[in-house]
Design a protein around this motif. Structure first.
Motif, PDB file in Angstrom:
ATOM      1  N   MET A 134       1.336  -0.954   0.277  1.00 57.30           N
ATOM      2  CA  MET A 134       0.253   0.236   0.267  1.00 57.30           C
ATOM      3  C   MET A 134       1.106   0.997  -0.100  1.00 57.30           C
ATOM      4  O   MET A 134       0.749   2.148  -0.726  1.00 57.30           O
ATOM      5  CB  MET A 134      -1.012   0.104   1.406  1.00 57.30           C
ATOM      6  CG  MET A 134      -1.711  -0.996   1.037  1.00 57.30           C
ATOM      7  SD  MET A 134      -3.076  -1.248   2.845  1.00 57.30           S
ATOM      8  CE  MET A 134      -4.041   0.305   2.093  1.00 57.30           C
ATOM      9  N   LEU A 135       2.130   1.512   1.179  1.00 55.90           N
ATOM     10  CA  LEU A 135       2.524   2.681   0.371  1.00 55.90           C
ATOM     11  C   LEU A 135       3.582   1.988  -0.153  1.00 55.90           C
ATOM     12  O   LEU A 135       3.821   3.879  -0.908  1.00 55.90           O
ATOM     13  CB  LEU A 135       3.601   2.153   2.598  1.00 55.90           C
ATOM     14  CG  LEU A 135       4.308   3.029   2.680  1.00 55.90           C
ATOM     15  CD1 LEU A 135       3.763   5.379   3.007  1.00 55.90           C
ATOM     16  CD2 LEU A 135       5.467   2.445   3.362  1.00 55.90           C
ATOM     17  N   MET A 136       3.875   2.201  -1.180  1.00 53.24           N
ATOM     18  CA  MET A 136       4.535   1.550  -2.168  1.00 53.24           C
ATOM     19  C   MET A 136       3.735   2.664  -3.160  1.00 53.24           C
ATOM     20  O   MET A 136       3.682   2.941  -4.264  1.00 53.24           O
ATOM     21  CB  MET A 136       5.351   0.402  -2.554  1.00 53.24           C
ATOM     22  CG  MET A 136       5.864   0.301  -4.097  1.00 53.24           C
ATOM     23  SD  MET A 136       6.630  -1.641  -4.702  1.00 53.24           S
ATOM     24  CE  MET A 136       4.753  -2.143  -4.820  1.00 53.24           C
ATOM     25  N   VAL A 137       2.309   1.718  -3.935  1.00 50.44           N
ATOM     26  CA  VAL A 137       1.767   2.127  -4.606  1.00 50.44           C
ATOM     27  C   VAL A 137       1.433   3.757  -4.222  1.00 50.44           C
ATOM     28  O   VAL A 137       1.326   4.098  -4.995  1.00 50.44           O
ATOM     29  CB  VAL A 137       0.173   1.449  -4.454  1.00 50.44           C
ATOM     30  CG1 VAL A 137      -0.894   2.213  -5.521  1.00 50.44           C
ATOM     31  CG2 VAL A 137       0.907   0.433  -5.405  1.00 50.44           C
ATOM     32  N   PHE A 138       1.254   4.544  -2.643  1.00 51.92           N
ATOM     33  CA  PHE A 138       0.385   4.899  -2.658  1.00 51.92           C
ATOM     34  C   PHE A 138       1.944   5.928  -2.628  1.00 51.92           C
ATOM     35  O   PHE A 138       2.007   7.461  -3.667  1.00 51.92           O
ATOM     36  CB  PHE A 138       0.175   5.470  -1.782  1.00 51.92           C
ATOM     37  CG  PHE A 138       0.112   7.054  -0.646  1.00 51.92           C
ATOM     38  CD1 PHE A 138      -0.986   7.892  -1.373  1.00 51.92           C
ATOM     39  CD2 PHE A 138       1.620   7.496   0.306  1.00 51.92           C
ATOM     40  CE1 PHE A 138      -1.405   8.868  -0.564  1.00 51.92           C
ATOM     41  CE2 PHE A 138       1.237   8.757   0.616  1.00 51.92           C
ATOM     42  CZ  PHE A 138       0.001   9.579  -0.081  1.00 51.92           C
ATOM     43  N   SER A 139       2.513   6.038  -2.526  1.00 54.67           N
ATOM     44  CA  SER A 139       4.461   6.777  -2.605  1.00 54.67           C
ATOM     45  C   SER A 139       4.497   7.553  -4.093  1.00 54.67           C
ATOM     46  O   SER A 139       5.252   8.406  -4.878  1.00 54.67           O
ATOM     47  CB  SER A 139       5.633   6.068  -2.306  1.00 54.67           C
ATOM     48  OG  SER A 139       5.146   6.759  -0.596  1.00 54.67           O
ATOM     49  N   THR A 140       4.909   5.678  -5.086  1.00 49.42           N
ATOM     50  CA  THR A 140       4.775   5.950  -6.745  1.00 49.42           C
ATOM     51  C   THR A 140       4.134   7.440  -7.009  1.00 49.42           C
ATOM     52  O   THR A 140       4.535   7.381  -8.104  1.00 49.42           O
ATOM     53  CB  THR A 140       5.302   4.448  -6.484  1.00 49.42           C
ATOM     54  OG1 THR A 140       5.915   3.602  -5.455  1.00 49.42           O
ATOM     55  CG2 THR A 140       5.847   4.653  -8.588  1.00 49.42           C
ATOM     56  N   THR A 141       2.618   6.439  -6.832  1.00 46.90           N
ATOM     57  CA  THR A 141       1.612   7.715  -7.207  1.00 46.90           C
ATOM     58  C   THR A 141       2.036   8.617  -7.182  1.00 46.90           C
ATOM     59  O   THR A 141       1.926   9.683  -8.328  1.00 46.90           O
ATOM     60  CB  THR A 141       0.337   6.525  -7.161  1.00 46.90           C
ATOM     61  OG1 THR A 141       0.594   5.815  -7.143  1.00 46.90           O
ATOM     62  CG2 THR A 141      -0.728   8.009  -7.758  1.00 46.90           C
ATOM     63  N   LEU A 142       2.909   9.363  -5.880  1.00 49.47           N
ATOM     64  CA  LEU A 142       2.762  10.656  -5.187  1.00 49.47           C
ATOM     65  C   LEU A 142       3.583  11.065  -6.004  1.00 49.47           C
ATOM     66  O   LEU A 142       3.796  11.900  -6.518  1.00 49.47           O
ATOM     67  CB  LEU A 142       2.821  11.037  -4.195  1.00 49.47           C
ATOM     68  CG  LEU A 142       3.420  12.592  -3.377  1.00 49.47           C
ATOM     69  CD1 LEU A 142       1.913  13.331  -3.779  1.00 49.47           C
ATOM     70  CD2 LEU A 142       3.492  11.833  -1.746  1.00 49.47           C
ATOM     71  N   LEU A 143       5.037  10.543  -6.411  1.00 50.84           N
ATOM     72  CA  LEU A 143       5.944  11.220  -6.864  1.00 50.84           C
ATOM     73  C   LEU A 143       5.825  11.303  -8.618  1.00 50.84           C
ATOM     74  O   LEU A 143       6.509  12.362  -8.916  1.00 50.84           O
ATOM     75  CB  LEU A 143       6.958   9.959  -6.825  1.00 50.84           C
ATOM     76  CG  LEU A 143       8.002  10.244  -5.097  1.00 50.84           C
ATOM     77  CD1 LEU A 143       8.986   9.370  -5.010  1.00 50.84           C
ATOM     78  CD2 LEU A 143       8.609  11.885  -4.875  1.00 50.84           C
ATOM     79  N   LEU A 144       5.311  10.626  -9.150  1.00 50.98           N
ATOM     80  CA  LEU A 144       4.598  10.436 -10.758  1.00 50.98           C
ATOM     81  C   LEU A 144       3.811  11.265 -10.940  1.00 50.98           C
ATOM     82  O   LEU A 144       4.229  11.787 -11.567  1.00 50.98           O
ATOM     83  CB  LEU A 144       3.939   9.069 -11.030  1.00 50.98           C
ATOM     84  CG  LEU A 144       4.838   8.044 -10.854  1.00 50.98           C
ATOM     85  CD1 LEU A 144       4.354   6.135 -11.537  1.00 50.98           C
ATOM     86  CD2 LEU A 144       6.215   8.072 -11.644  1.00 50.98           C
TER      87      LEU A 144
END
Length: 296
Positions: A134-144
């Motif tokens: 969940m953290l990976m998906v959220f963080s990656t989406t935010l940075l992209l």
């Protein structure tokens, strides 16, 4: 008014953004060698591919950064007591900086994705795996989103010229909003770096392994804290770039942002590679013992 050059880190930028990508590539090759030839792993290569992709994006970022250094980035250009940017430099600066943000932030994002995948493979608790996903998906989406946001904050006019905020406000997003979003994203990215650096120590210490093995693995993964420190320095330089306080002029601080962003990705790659060197260390130790036994 006569322009004069002040403090500069151009030579440091050149050395850093050439040496460290090469060093990161060496660590990637050693990681692949340990996994594919020594350990003979047949699955679980996704994090390797993501790490390589992150390295490619980082090399593009370094190249753009070195191009910007030729336009004065990394050097404090002063006109009296004021920061100055020559008009002919402004177009190249705006165009290449937006491209640099696109590639640089994505390089940081994918280097974190690779580290996330490695941690997900390491943990054994189902809840921890779900939390990391969940953290990976959220963080990656935010940075992209942040990288795309920075790229499209302003865009070209129909005649091919660049739309400056003071020339065409309706073609640029509000600068205050852009600054706040960029700074918050940068701070979040740094906090995440420190959190990810601490996860391996917590997970490994609770595994049923020998204490010496635990300490060895924790020491290997602790290099991630160096990457987190690079992220903190990048955030500090970014703050100085967005809010000039008379200490670090804009062009100088932008050079610091670029340099620390490249260092952050490189140290993340190194930190993500070191834990896989165990087969190589064992092989070298075995060869050393055999040589010692062969002595007369």
């Amino acid at each position: 008014m006569e322009l004069k050059k002040g403090k500069t880190i151009v030579l440091t930028m050149w050395g850093t953004m050439i040496l460290f990508p090469v060093l990161a590539l060496v660590f990637i090759i050693l990681r692949l060698y340990c996994r594919r030839w020594l350990k003979k792993a047949t699955t679980g290569y996704l994090d390797d591919y993501v790490l390589i992709f992150s390295w490619v994006l980082m090399v593009v970022t370094s190249t753009i950064g070195l191009m910007l250094a030729k336009h004065g980035v990394g050097t404090a250009i002063m006109a009296g007591e004021e920061v100055a940017v020559e008009p002919e430099v402004m177009h190249a600066l705006l165009f290449w900086t937006s491209n640099l943000l696109l590639f640089g932030i994505n390089a940081i994002a994918f280097s974190k994705v690779s580290w996330f995948i490695t941690l997900i493979r390491l943990v054994v608790n189902c809840r921890q795996k779900v939390a990391l996903w969940m953290l990976m998906v959220f963080s990656t989406t935010l940075l992209l989103v942040a990288s795309t946001f920075g790229y499209y904050q302003c865009h070209f006019l129909p005649d091919g010229s660049w739309s400056y905020p003071e020339m065409s406000d309706h073609r640029c997003l509000d600068n205050g909003v852009a600054i706040k979003i960029s700074l918050v994203t940068s701070i979040y990215s740094t906090v995440l770096e420190f959190a990810l650096a601490a996860v391996p120590a917590y997970v490994v210490w609770n595994l049923p392994l020998k204490q010496s093995t635990k300490i060895g693995i924790i020491c290997a993964t602790s290099v991630a804290f160096v990457s987190a420190m690079m992220g903190a320095l990048r955030t500090k330089a970014y703050y100085d770039h967005l809010f000039p306080l008379g200490k670090l002029p804009e062009m100088y601080s932008l050079g610091c942002v670029i340099m620390f962003a490249v260092l952050e990705v490189c140290t993340t790659i190194i930190a993500a590679s070191i834990p896989f060197f165990r087969p190589l260390v064992k092989k070298m130790a075995k060869a050393y013992d055999e040589d010692e036994l062969s002595w007369p």
